[in-house]
Design an enzyme around this catalytic site. Structure first.
Site, PDB file in Angstrom:
ATOM      1  N   SER A  70       0.824  -1.214   0.000  1.00  9.91           N
ATOM      2  CA  SER A  70       0.000   0.000   0.000  1.00  9.91           C
ATOM      3  C   SER A  70       0.855   1.259   0.000  1.00  9.91           C
ATOM      4  O   SER A  70       0.537   2.235  -0.694  1.00  9.91           O
ATOM      5  CB  SER A  70      -0.946   0.006   1.208  1.00  9.91           C
ATOM      6  N   GLU A  71       1.959   1.262   0.744  1.00 13.07           N
ATOM      7  CA  GLU A  71       2.801   2.453   0.792  1.00 13.07           C
ATOM      8  C   GLU A  71       3.470   2.729  -0.556  1.00 13.07           C
ATOM      9  O   GLU A  71       3.606   3.881  -0.959  1.00 13.07           O
ATOM     10  CB  GLU A  71       3.855   2.311   1.890  1.00 13.07           C
ATOM     11  N   ILE A  72       3.873   1.688  -1.249  1.00 10.34           N
ATOM     12  CA  ILE A  72       4.457   1.886  -2.580  1.00 10.34           C
ATOM     13  C   ILE A  72       3.382   2.356  -3.557  1.00 10.34           C
ATOM     14  O   ILE A  72       3.609   3.263  -4.368  1.00 10.34           O
ATOM     15  CB  ILE A  72       5.121   0.589  -3.088  1.00 10.34           C
ATOM     16  N   ARG A  78       7.667  10.059  -1.140  1.00 15.26           N
ATOM     17  CA  ARG A  78       8.207   9.150  -0.132  1.00 15.26           C
ATOM     18  C   ARG A  78       9.312   8.253  -0.658  1.00 15.26           C
ATOM     19  O   ARG A  78      10.180   7.850   0.084  1.00 15.26           O
ATOM     20  CB  ARG A  78       7.093   8.272   0.437  1.00 15.26           C
TER      21      ARG A  78
END
Length: 216
Positions: free
Chosen positions: A34-36, A214
């Protein structure tokens, strides 16, 4: 001041928390995916694609073993395919070098493709509930609103010490969820806030992710 700030953020979150598939049944693998995905794609687009991706590749080994063509087919619609390539590489390294367990170390995570300092911190906080200190667009908006009224060109180096002081170290995962959700609300009511950041850059229309930096 800190307690009052935390109470206000949590009070809003209690009644207005956003529901995403990557916020439930949490595993380190799901957090990584999810973060990627969220780095350069808006949250509403990620939600449906996240479910499909996890259904097809539920863990590090299945992603490692899958042909890249198959991964890219599922990834279709998110754009920035290098992220899918990076996820496969990370899955391979995690499975082969770390016994299938995502490392709980910022420097190791930063050695993986597509993961910078902020992504590494967010992964540790969301996956393992470890206190870390990072800033993303919605978080920045909250701190500018409460702690820098009337200021312009606010630098993250001035925000980060306040992030440290106000962090709920007992439950950083929920705290960061709460901050982000409050920041989304502020975006609607005070759309000019992030223009007061020293790091503000006008984005092309096809961008707009809250976490697009990020991985850098």
């Amino acid at each position: 001041m800190i307690n009052t700030f935390q109470e206000l953020i949590y009070s809003y979150y209690k009644n207005n928390k956003r529901d995403f598939p990557f916020r439930s049944n949490i595993t380190s693998y799901k957090v990584l995916v999810s973060e990627i995905m969220l780095q350069q794609t808006q949250t509403n687009r990620v939600s449906d694609k996240f479910i499909e991706f996890i259904e097809n590749f539920p863990d590090f080994k299945s992603l490692m073993d899958a042909p890249l063509e198959e991964i890219l087919k599922v990834w279709q619609g998110l754009g920035y395919n290098k992220r899918a390539v990076a996820l496969k590489e990370i899955a391979t390294r995690v499975f082969k070098d770390y016994e299938g367990k995502l490392p709980m170390d910022i420097e190791v995570l930063k050695s993986f493709p597509q993961i910078g300092y902020n992504t590494a911190c967010s992964i540790l906080s969301f996956a393992y509930n470890i206190p870390t200190y990072f800033i993303e667009t919605n978080i920045r908006r909250v701190y500018i609103y409460f702690f820098f009224p009337g200021s312009s060109s606010v630098s993250d180096k001035h925000i980060l010490p306040i992030v440290r002081k106000t962090l709920d170290t007992k439950n950083p995962r929920e705290w960061y969820y709460a901050l982000m959700d409050y920041g989304v609300m502020l975006k609607k009511s005070h759309p000019e806030l992030n223009k007061r950041s020293a790091h503000y850059r006008k984005q092309p229309k096809f961008l707009g992710s809250t976490r697009e930096l990020r991985g850098k």
